[in-house]
Design an enzyme around this catalytic site. Structure first.
Site, short mmCIF file in Angstrom:
data_model
loop_
_atom_site.label_atom_id
_atom_site.label_comp_id
_atom_site.label_asym_id
_atom_site.label_seq_id
_atom_site.Cartn_x
_atom_site.Cartn_y
_atom_site.Cartn_z
N VAL A 166 0.83 -1.20 0.00
CA VAL A 166 0.00 0.00 0.00
C VAL A 166 0.87 1.25 0.00
CG1 VAL A 166 -1.70 1.32 1.33
CG2 VAL A 166 -1.93 -1.17 1.11
N HIS A 167 1.92 1.23 0.79
CA HIS A 167 2.85 2.35 0.86
C HIS A 167 3.49 2.63 -0.50
CE1 HIS A 167 5.96 5.03 2.33
NE2 HIS A 167 6.92 4.20 1.93
N ILE A 168 3.93 1.59 -1.19
CA ILE A 168 4.55 1.76 -2.51
C ILE A 168 3.53 2.26 -3.52
CG2 ILE A 168 5.68 0.53 -4.41
CD1 ILE A 168 6.90 -1.35 -2.32
#
Length: 301
Positions: A166-168
């Protein structure tokens, strides 16, 4: 209209710390998937051989946790939940349409959720990893505890992988985010659009530094001016006092008083705050000069 200069979002040590965590996460997650799924055993070759993977996997995990712990102590204050985050969460449908909502600070609500989920997963991974770490700690625990730790470790690892994905994705979605972590700087327009409250805080801090610099400059200039003035008074005083001496005596006394004048000038930095004290000290110094010269003159005569 003059274009605003870029704003520093991350310093060099912060970026290095981030990429150390990223590298450790990649090799640890790949080797961990090789441990967890028999069909992915070939992934353990990321460390060279499966044997090396079993040895190095926990060490790289500890390095990842320690590096992220540094990030935690650096950023935790910026990731505290506030009212603006509630507004951001209620308007998640607008965020999905690439619209900005609320007065966002350094990090928005989504980034804060990633931060706290990551630190929670890493704590579970560290605790359970110590329990199952052979040959160092596993022998100290019973088989049921080791099995429970294996389950917790696996679920925490899957959770962390999802969080990082999700962060990427968010970093790729919001243009300029990856550039900020690579170069450290973001355009002022980018900061104003995505993190308006953080933008105002940075600008207010910059204005405070400029004002402090100007005040400090004028203050130091005043110190230098008063110091030079006091030195000049001391020099003139020395010349006037020794004007009646003969040639050799004049040379000796002028050299002595010149050194004394330099000391007076140096000491003026601590005396300039009180003009009356400076004047009083000047009178005392004049009396001291006169007594010294009078005594020396008597000896010469």
């Amino acid at each position: 209209m003059k274009k605003e200069k870029p704003i520093q979002r991350y310093s060099a040590p912060e970026r290095i710390n981030h990429w150390v965590v990223a590298f450790c996460f990649i090799v640890v997650s790949i080797s961990g998937l090789g441990f967890f799924f028999p069909s992915f055993n070939w992934l353990m070759n990321v460390f060279g051989t499966p044997q090396l993977a079993r040895i190095l996997h926990p060490f790289f995990g500890v390095v990842m946790f320690a590096s992220f712990l540094i990030m935690f102590f650096r950023y935790w204050k910026h990731n505290l939940i506030n009212r603006e985050d509630i507004t951001w969460a209620k308007n998640i449908h607008k965020i999905a349409m690439n619209e900005e909502v609320g007065d966002t600070g350094r990090y928005n609500f989504g980034q804060k959720c990633v931060f706290w989920a990551a630190i929670g997963s890493l704590l579970l991974l560290l605790a359970s990893g110590i329990v199952i770490w052979r040959p160092y700690f596993a022998d100290a625990f019973s088989i049921p505890v080791i099995r429970l730790a294996l389950m917790v470790h696996s679920f925490a690892a899957v959770l962390l992988i999802i969080v990082i994905m999700v962060h990427i994705y968010a970093a790729l979605w919001v243009k300029g985010t990856i550039t900020a972590m690579v170069e450290g700087w973001v355009p002022a327009a980018w900061a104003k659009k995505h993190h308006p409250r953080w933008y105002r805080e940075v600008k207010a801090k910059e204005q405070g530094h400029i004002s402090f610099y100007k005040e400090s400059h004028h203050f130091c200039f005043g110190i230098r001016a008063q110091s030079d003035g006091l030195f000049e008074v001391s020099r003139i005083l020395a010349c006037s006092v020794v004007s009646n001496l003969n040639g050799s005596g004049f040379a000796r006394q002028y050299g002595f008083l010149g050194i004394f004048g330099n000391c007076t000038s140096t000491g003026s930095y601590g005396l300039m705050y009180n003009q009356r004290s400076i004047a009083h000290i000047g009178e005392c110094e004049y009396t001291t000069y006169y007594r010294i010269i009078f005594r020396k003159r008597t000896e010469v005569m």
